[in-house]
Design a protein around this motif. Structure first.
Motif, short mmCIF file in Angstrom:
data_model
loop_
_atom_site.label_atom_id
_atom_site.label_comp_id
_atom_site.label_asym_id
_atom_site.label_seq_id
_atom_site.Cartn_x
_atom_site.Cartn_y
_atom_site.Cartn_z
N LYS A 12 0.84 -1.19 0.00
CA LYS A 12 0.00 0.00 0.00
C LYS A 12 0.88 1.24 0.00
O LYS A 12 2.05 1.18 0.33
CB LYS A 12 -0.94 0.01 1.20
CG LYS A 12 -0.24 0.16 2.53
CD LYS A 12 -1.26 0.33 3.65
CE LYS A 12 -0.58 0.28 5.00
NZ LYS A 12 -1.52 0.31 6.10
N VAL A 13 0.28 2.36 -0.39
CA VAL A 13 0.97 3.64 -0.30
C VAL A 13 0.13 4.54 0.59
O VAL A 13 -1.06 4.72 0.34
CB VAL A 13 1.17 4.28 -1.69
CG1 VAL A 13 1.74 5.67 -1.56
CG2 VAL A 13 2.08 3.42 -2.55
N ILE A 14 0.76 5.08 1.63
CA ILE A 14 0.08 6.05 2.47
C ILE A 14 0.34 7.40 1.84
O ILE A 14 1.47 7.88 1.84
CB ILE A 14 0.62 6.00 3.91
CG1 ILE A 14 0.47 4.58 4.47
CG2 ILE A 14 -0.10 7.00 4.78
CD1 ILE A 14 1.31 4.31 5.68
N PRO A 15 -0.68 8.05 1.26
CA PRO A 15 -0.42 9.28 0.51
C PRO A 15 -0.10 10.46 1.43
O PRO A 15 -0.52 10.49 2.59
CB PRO A 15 -1.72 9.50 -0.25
CG PRO A 15 -2.76 8.78 0.52
CD PRO A 15 -2.09 7.65 1.23
N LEU A 16 0.64 11.40 0.92
CA LEU A 16 1.00 12.59 1.69
C LEU A 16 0.20 13.81 1.25
O LEU A 16 0.27 14.86 1.85
CB LEU A 16 2.49 12.89 1.52
CG LEU A 16 3.41 12.12 2.45
CD1 LEU A 16 4.84 12.44 2.13
CD2 LEU A 16 3.11 12.45 3.89
N THR A 76 -5.13 13.86 4.19
CA THR A 76 -4.28 12.67 4.21
C THR A 76 -3.48 12.56 5.50
O THR A 76 -2.95 11.51 5.81
CB THR A 76 -3.30 12.68 3.04
OG1 THR A 76 -2.61 13.93 3.05
CG2 THR A 76 -3.99 12.51 1.72
N LYS A 77 -3.41 13.65 6.24
CA LYS A 77 -2.59 13.62 7.46
C LYS A 77 -3.41 13.41 8.72
O LYS A 77 -2.86 13.37 9.82
CB LYS A 77 -1.77 14.90 7.55
CG LYS A 77 -0.65 14.83 6.52
CD LYS A 77 -0.02 16.11 6.19
CE LYS A 77 0.93 15.87 5.01
NZ LYS A 77 1.45 17.11 4.48
N VAL A 78 -4.72 13.25 8.55
CA VAL A 78 -5.59 13.03 9.70
C VAL A 78 -5.19 11.79 10.52
O VAL A 78 -5.11 11.86 11.74
CB VAL A 78 -7.07 12.98 9.25
CG1 VAL A 78 -7.96 12.42 10.34
CG2 VAL A 78 -7.53 14.36 8.86
N PRO A 79 -4.89 10.65 9.86
CA PRO A 79 -4.51 9.47 10.66
C PRO A 79 -3.31 9.73 11.56
O PRO A 79 -3.26 9.22 12.68
CB PRO A 79 -4.18 8.42 9.60
CG PRO A 79 -4.90 8.84 8.39
CD PRO A 79 -4.98 10.32 8.43
N ARG A 80 -2.36 10.52 11.09
CA ARG A 80 -1.20 10.82 11.92
C ARG A 80 -1.58 11.70 13.10
O ARG A 80 -1.05 11.56 14.20
CB ARG A 80 -0.12 11.56 11.10
CG ARG A 80 0.94 10.72 10.41
CD ARG A 80 1.16 9.38 10.93
NE ARG A 80 2.14 9.21 12.00
CZ ARG A 80 3.46 9.18 11.85
NH1 ARG A 80 4.00 9.34 10.68
NH2 ARG A 80 4.25 8.97 12.86
N LEU A 81 -2.54 12.62 12.88
CA LEU A 81 -2.95 13.52 13.95
C LEU A 81 -3.72 12.76 15.02
O LEU A 81 -3.71 13.12 16.19
CB LEU A 81 -3.80 14.65 13.37
CG LEU A 81 -4.20 15.77 14.32
CD1 LEU A 81 -2.98 16.40 14.95
CD2 LEU A 81 -5.03 16.81 13.61
N ILE A 82 -4.39 11.69 14.60
CA ILE A 82 -5.12 10.88 15.58
C ILE A 82 -4.13 9.95 16.29
O ILE A 82 -4.17 9.79 17.50
CB ILE A 82 -6.26 10.10 14.89
CG1 ILE A 82 -7.32 11.09 14.40
CG2 ILE A 82 -6.86 9.10 15.85
CD1 ILE A 82 -8.39 10.50 13.54
N GLY A 83 -3.23 9.37 15.53
CA GLY A 83 -2.23 8.48 16.12
C GLY A 83 -2.79 7.10 16.36
O GLY A 83 -3.98 6.85 16.17
#
Lengths: 241, 232
Positions: free
Chosen positions: B49-53, B152-159
């Motif tokens: 998979k590619v996690i898009p930026l 695309t950066k929401v998952p990182r902000l949630i952790g």
């Protein structure tokens, strides 16, 4: 008219298989969803991508894919004599060929009922602006985060003074015998644009394609570097564990 | 622990060859896998998979979104959810099944310009997303500070399991409400909000790097608590 090539050196000091100096940059506009800027020789082109977004007017939306709209435009100050800002016949045609060169790479089925707008604004023009435009537009599309199966990179080859040369400048384009823009998806090896203005023999044509593909390969390296600089500058190294 | 390899990729870049299952943002040509987005490619036993930026928000069923009411009719509100599709909030999802148009005035509940938190209850390729405000914490948002980030950066902000949210909330004393469409609503004291916005911007800028939670903790001056919970 003097000779355009003297002892294998062209008017601007390049060898026959040399590109003009280039510079590529990604993410130059804040308001657009994706943007890129290219300098290739005297060309200066800025590309903005908006979308995918709702389609207006609604009746041009397609139920199973997105529509792609493209506008190539030369600003009035891009040439040495003022150009009227109204889109000319030439600009309309180039808009169409650029759109068709980019369309095969965009995974249009992922965005049904939407539109993607691509605006190419030539700030300063030189020969080969459609190729430079395509190269930058692919970067802007990638910057907008639109799914695409490959980047697209374009470069022209042509015949000047009976010799096949790479990346024609404005004067070589006008005074030379043939000009052949080629756009290619570099990883998949698929040609998406091939035009030829002039007459070439079979041998010359093959030589021209090889030259153009080699130019595209070098420009693709630059595209890759531009994207990496924009997105992974703070990254420690290429491979992460 | 299954081994996962990671790589930074651009569209058209070869990720790997062989026999893998495609998870997201990858196309297969022959037995080669190419990325379709700019981002972080991961491949291992589970698949590629590619996690898009970067990229637009594409609605998914059950997503929490924060949207703005832009219009209403006798039956539904139209909501801008920062996507390429306009979302609809049918009045019966608010008033219940017995709703009859004409009896209730929709403006009394939500007016144009109001911000709402909602979940996507239905969406596919052929229809626009349908929202619902039934559920705890959903409905009109009356106060708070709105921050937009790339969806695309929401998952990182949630952790992982909400670790990043918890870190920011405990470090700033703010409450965060994160819509999957990249809209974040902060509520709390002004000093806390300023700190939280800084932390969010840090996450957005360095979303592709490892050890983000630790960095945010360091920035907010929190000591590591309760063992390591690192999120890759």
């Amino acid at each position: 008219m003097g000779k355009l090539i003297n002892n294998g050196i062209r008017l601007d000091g390049r060898r026959v298989d040399e590109l003009r100096p280039y510079k590529l940059e990604v993410g130059v506009l804040k308001n657009a969803d994706g943007s890129a800027y290219i300098e290739l020789g005297k060309n200066k082109i800025i590309v903005a991508v908006y979308g995918p977004k709702e389609v207006h007017p609604k009746h041009i939306a397609l139920p199973d894919r997105c529509v792609i709209r493209c506008r190539y435009h030369m600003s009035p100050f891009s040439t040495d004599v003022r150009k009227t800002p109204a889109p000319s016949r030439r600009e309309i045609e180039i808009s169409k060929v650029i759109r068709e060169a980019l369309e095969p790479t965009i995974l249009v089925e992922e965005y049904p009922r939407t539109a993607i707008d691509i605006f190419l604004e030539v700030l300063q023009s030189d020969g080969g602006s459609r190729c430079a435009g395509i190269t930058a537009a692919a970067l802007a599309l990638a910057d907008a985060g639109i799914s695409m199966c490959d980047l697209v990179v374009a470069c022209a080859a042509g015949k000047v003074d009976g010799t096949m040369v790479l990346d024609l400048s404005d004067i070589e384009d006008k005074e030379g015998e043939a000009d052949m823009p080629v756009a290619v998806m570099p990883n998949l090896g698929i040609i998406t644009l091939l035009q030829l203005d002039g007459i070439l023999t079979h041998e010359e044509f093959k030589q021209g394609i090889d030259l153009a593909l080699e130019g595209c390969r070098r420009l693709h390296e630059a595209q890759r570097k531009a994207l990496m600089d924009r997105y992974f500058k703070t990254a420690p190294n290429q491979e992460v564990e | 622990m299954p081994e996962v390899k990671r790589k930074y990729v651009i569209p058209g870049e070869l990720i790997t060859e062989g026999n893998y299952r495609i998870i997201a943002n990858v196309i297969k040509r022959g037995n080669k896998f190419y990325s379709t987005r700019i981002g972080l490619a991961e491949y291992g036993q589970e698949g590629v998979k590619v996690i898009p930026l970067t990229g637009p928000y594409v609605p998914k069923v059950d997503d929490l979104v924060i949207g703005k009411i832009v219009d209403y009719s006798a039956f539904a509100w139209e909501v801008d959810i920062n996507s390429c599709f306009m979302a609809y909030l049918p009045a019966r999802n608010v008033y219940g099944k017995n709703f009859t148009p004409g009896q209730e005035s929709l403006v009394k509940r939500f007016n144009i310009g109001d911000l709402i938190a909602a979940v996507v209850t239905a969406f596919d390729r052929t229809r626009d997303p349908i929202l619902s405000v039934a559920g705890p914490g959903l409905g009109k948002i009356s106060k708070g500070e709105v921050v937009k980030i790339s969806p695309t950066k929401v998952p990182r902000l949630i952790g992982k399991k909400g670790s990043m949210i918890r870190t920011i909330e405990s470090g700033t004393g703010c409450k965060l409400m994160i819509g999957q469409n990249g809209i974040v609503v902060l509520s709390g004291k002004p000093e806390g909000i300023i700190k939280a916005v800084k932390a969010i911007r840090l996450v957005e800028e360095e979303a592709h790097l490892a050890d983000l939670t630790q960095k945010v903790q360091a920035m907010l001056g929190i000591k590591e608590e309760g063992g390591k919970e690192g999120d890759g």
